[in-house]
Design a protein around this motif. Structure first.
Motif, PDB file in Angstrom:
ATOM      1  N   GLY A 229       8.138  72.124  52.214  1.00  0.00           N
ATOM      2  CA  GLY A 229       9.098  71.620  53.193  1.00  0.00           C
ATOM      3  C   GLY A 229       8.404  71.005  54.388  1.00  0.00           C
ATOM      4  O   GLY A 229       7.197  70.927  54.491  1.00  0.00           O
ATOM      5  N   SER A 230       9.199  70.570  55.336  1.00  0.00           N
ATOM      6  CA  SER A 230       8.672  69.885  56.511  1.00  0.00           C
ATOM      7  C   SER A 230       8.012  70.883  57.448  1.00  0.00           C
ATOM      8  O   SER A 230       8.227  72.086  57.386  1.00  0.00           O
ATOM      9  CB  SER A 230       9.820  69.176  57.239  1.00  0.00           C
ATOM     10  OG  SER A 230      10.775  70.121  57.663  1.00  0.00           O
ATOM     11  N   ALA A 231       7.198  70.346  58.363  1.00  0.00           N
ATOM     12  CA  ALA A 231       6.428  71.200  59.255  1.00  0.00           C
ATOM     13  C   ALA A 231       7.333  72.001  60.185  1.00  0.00           C
ATOM     14  O   ALA A 231       6.969  73.092  60.633  1.00  0.00           O
ATOM     15  CB  ALA A 231       5.445  70.345  60.066  1.00  0.00           C
ATOM     16  N   ASP A 232       8.539  71.479  60.529  1.00  0.00           N
ATOM     17  CA  ASP A 232       9.420  72.181  61.446  1.00  0.00           C
ATOM     18  C   ASP A 232      10.373  73.125  60.720  1.00  0.00           C
ATOM     19  O   ASP A 232      11.235  73.747  61.325  1.00  0.00           O
ATOM     20  CB  ASP A 232      10.218  71.192  62.292  1.00  0.00           C
ATOM     21  CG  ASP A 232      11.078  70.249  61.452  1.00  0.00           C
ATOM     22  OD1 ASP A 232      10.895  70.224  60.222  1.00  0.00           O
ATOM     23  OD2 ASP A 232      11.929  69.558  62.042  1.00  0.00           O
ATOM     24  N   GLU A 233      10.203  73.267  59.415  1.00  0.00           N
ATOM     25  CA  GLU A 233      11.041  74.158  58.638  1.00  0.00           C
ATOM     26  C   GLU A 233      10.589  75.596  58.856  1.00  0.00           C
ATOM     27  O   GLU A 233       9.392  75.859  58.998  1.00  0.00           O
ATOM     28  CB  GLU A 233      10.929  73.776  57.170  1.00  0.00           C
ATOM     29  CG  GLU A 233      12.025  74.320  56.280  1.00  0.00           C
ATOM     30  CD  GLU A 233      11.976  73.634  54.908  1.00  0.00           C
ATOM     31  OE1 GLU A 233      12.682  72.618  54.743  1.00  0.00           O
ATOM     32  OE2 GLU A 233      11.228  74.089  54.041  1.00  0.00           O
ATOM     33  N   GLN A 234      11.522  76.518  58.878  1.00  0.00           N
ATOM     34  CA  GLN A 234      11.177  77.925  59.026  1.00  0.00           C
ATOM     35  C   GLN A 234      10.196  78.386  57.951  1.00  0.00           C
ATOM     36  O   GLN A 234      10.289  77.962  56.809  1.00  0.00           O
ATOM     37  CB  GLN A 234      12.443  78.778  58.873  1.00  0.00           C
ATOM     38  CG  GLN A 234      13.196  79.032  60.136  1.00  0.00           C
ATOM     39  CD  GLN A 234      14.297  80.044  59.862  1.00  0.00           C
ATOM     40  OE1 GLN A 234      14.939  80.012  58.824  1.00  0.00           O
ATOM     41  NE2 GLN A 234      14.517  80.927  60.802  1.00  0.00           N
TER      42      GLN A 234
ATOM     43  N   VAL B 207      24.761  74.492  53.719  1.00  0.00           N
ATOM     44  CA  VAL B 207      23.830  73.367  53.879  1.00  0.00           C
ATOM     45  C   VAL B 207      22.702  73.805  54.806  1.00  0.00           C
ATOM     46  O   VAL B 207      22.865  73.909  56.020  1.00  0.00           O
ATOM     47  CB  VAL B 207      24.560  72.133  54.431  1.00  0.00           C
ATOM     48  CG1 VAL B 207      23.583  70.957  54.560  1.00  0.00           C
ATOM     49  CG2 VAL B 207      25.734  71.749  53.525  1.00  0.00           C
ATOM     50  N   THR B 208      21.542  74.060  54.212  1.00  0.00           N
ATOM     51  CA  THR B 208      20.423  74.632  54.959  1.00  0.00           C
ATOM     52  C   THR B 208      19.548  73.587  55.641  1.00  0.00           C
ATOM     53  O   THR B 208      18.849  73.893  56.605  1.00  0.00           O
ATOM     54  CB  THR B 208      19.529  75.462  54.031  1.00  0.00           C
ATOM     55  OG1 THR B 208      18.910  74.580  53.080  1.00  0.00           O
ATOM     56  CG2 THR B 208      20.346  76.509  53.290  1.00  0.00           C
ATOM     57  N   GLY B 209      19.521  72.370  55.096  1.00  0.00           N
ATOM     58  CA  GLY B 209      18.584  71.368  55.583  1.00  0.00           C
ATOM     59  C   GLY B 209      17.165  71.598  55.104  1.00  0.00           C
ATOM     60  O   GLY B 209      16.250  70.856  55.471  1.00  0.00           O
ATOM     61  N   ARG B 210      16.961  72.590  54.258  1.00  0.00           N
ATOM     62  CA  ARG B 210      15.632  72.868  53.736  1.00  0.00           C
ATOM     63  C   ARG B 210      15.305  71.927  52.581  1.00  0.00           C
ATOM     64  O   ARG B 210      16.191  71.558  51.801  1.00  0.00           O
ATOM     65  CB  ARG B 210      15.521  74.324  53.276  1.00  0.00           C
ATOM     66  CG  ARG B 210      15.697  75.339  54.397  1.00  0.00           C
ATOM     67  CD  ARG B 210      15.598  76.770  53.863  1.00  0.00           C
ATOM     68  NE  ARG B 210      14.302  77.031  53.264  1.00  0.00           N
ATOM     69  CZ  ARG B 210      13.213  77.415  53.930  1.00  0.00           C
ATOM     70  NH1 ARG B 210      13.284  77.589  55.243  1.00  0.00           N
ATOM     71  NH2 ARG B 210      12.078  77.632  53.306  1.00  0.00           N
TER      72      ARG B 210
END
Length: 352
Positions: free
Chosen positions: A6-11, A54-57
């Motif tokens: 996932g993206s760097a700003d993802e939990q 919808v998590t956005g993950r």
């Protein structure tokens, strides 16, 4: 591992797990799930039959499982029985999937401590759900009200938050004794979280065809599942005959499956498919002293040919004088895996 984190700003996975454990599920009622979704900051989506959050993950949205015909017998007021959050994706081959699962396991164990329950769902998961073909390992951090599970998903590992009672009630009720009623294996440790945890009775194979099927399913997925869970299984198998119950096989698996055969005098092991250390050199690190003479290296994740291996073991057992499935015994030593007590439900074989 070809996993997408996932993206760097993802939990981080650890942070996500802590958030799921801290959330108020409100008894898994419609109102409680709405409050849970708001607390997680995940808008609701999907359809009535297939609701999602919808998590956005990058690994995908979280799936809610509403109570339906397969779940309704096991609930006590809950309207949902799980929230499954994909946490990583990996290439579809068994080795990549096992590596992605193991990486998630390592991060979660560091953050949450050792899981209190571990095992494999086998062909049939909670409420008769099916898992991926490569294997169905799981780990659980059990709670009295809600439980967090790391589960093998279709595309990669998933974190599953679930009310504790319904899934355990489903598992308990499968102990009715019919062949293949329970698949996989189940292990628990002495963690206080396991207080009140029940284990169902197993089932017994009634034909050699049943043994061949169950043993084949078990062996085919075993190296992928042990690699994913980070465990080593050592399983002696004894055969009861007119000569007592001597050791027949030694099944050893961590990230590679090796099987040794202690064929009695008069059994032509070579003609049944067994080789020697010269033919299977990797087994030299498993059995250092050349005993057993007969052995096979079945390979790593995704490589074992389960049905063929099972047919070879069954043919060998019968040639050694084992007359019926109830006389093929899993050694009790196999039930101790790290600090877990494991029952191999899916085999349908007695433990002796």
């Amino acid at each position: 591992m070809n996993a997408q984190q996932g993206s760097a700003d993802e939990q981080t996975l650890a942070d996500l797990a802590r958030r799921l454990l801290a959330v108020d599920t409100g008894g898994w009622s419609p109102e409680g799930v709405r409050t849970m979704a708001d607390g997680l900051g995940w808008p609701r989506g999907g359809t009535a039959d297939r609701p999602v959050l919808v998590t956005g993950r990058s690994a995908g949205d979280a799936r809610l499982r509403p109570v339906g015909r397969y779940e309704e017998r096991y609930v006590s007021g809950e309207s949902y029985v799980e929230l499954a959050v994909p946490v990583a994706t990996a290439a579809p081959d068994a080795a990549a999937q096992a590596a992605a699962f193991h990486a998630a396991k390592e991060e979660l164990t560091e953050a949450l401590g050792r899981p209190s329950v571990m095992g494999s769902h086998g062909e049939t998961g909670p409420f008769y759900g099916s898992g991926p073909l490569w294997g169905a390992p799981f780990l659980r951090w059990r709670g009295s009200t809600d439980t967090l599970e790391l589960r093998a998903g279709k595309a990669g590992p998933e974190l599953v938050l679930q009310p504790t009672a319904p899934a355990e009630d489903w598992f308990w009720r499968q102990g009715h004794g019919e062949e293949h009623a329970i698949s996989g294996f189940f292990g628990s440790n002495s963690d206080p979280a396991n207080a009140g945890l029940g284990r169902p009775g197993g089932w017994t194979a009634r034909s050699w065809e049943t043994v061949t099927r169950s043993l084949g399913d078990f062996l085919e997925a075993l190296p992928a599942e042990t690699a994913a869970l980070g465990i080593r299984i050592g399983m002696p198998v004894y055969g009861r005959s007119g000569r007592g119950a001597p050791l027949l096989f030694d099944v050893t698996c961590d990230d590679r499956l090796s099987i040794g055969c202690f064929a009695p005098y008069g059994v032509d092991a070579a003609s049944l498919g067994w080789g020697t250390v010269a033919e299977h050199p990797s087994t030299a690190s498993v059995w250092h002293d050349g005993d057993p003479v007969w052995r096979v290296d079945a390979g790593g994740p995704g490589e074992p040919r389960g049905r063929a291996l099972a047919e070879m073991l069954v043919a060998t057992a019968r040639a050694a004088g084992v007359s019926e499935p109830a006389d093929l015994l899993v050694g009790g030593e196999a039930e101790d895996v790290d600090d877990y007590h494991v029952k191999y439900y899916g085999l349908g074989l007695p433990t002796g």
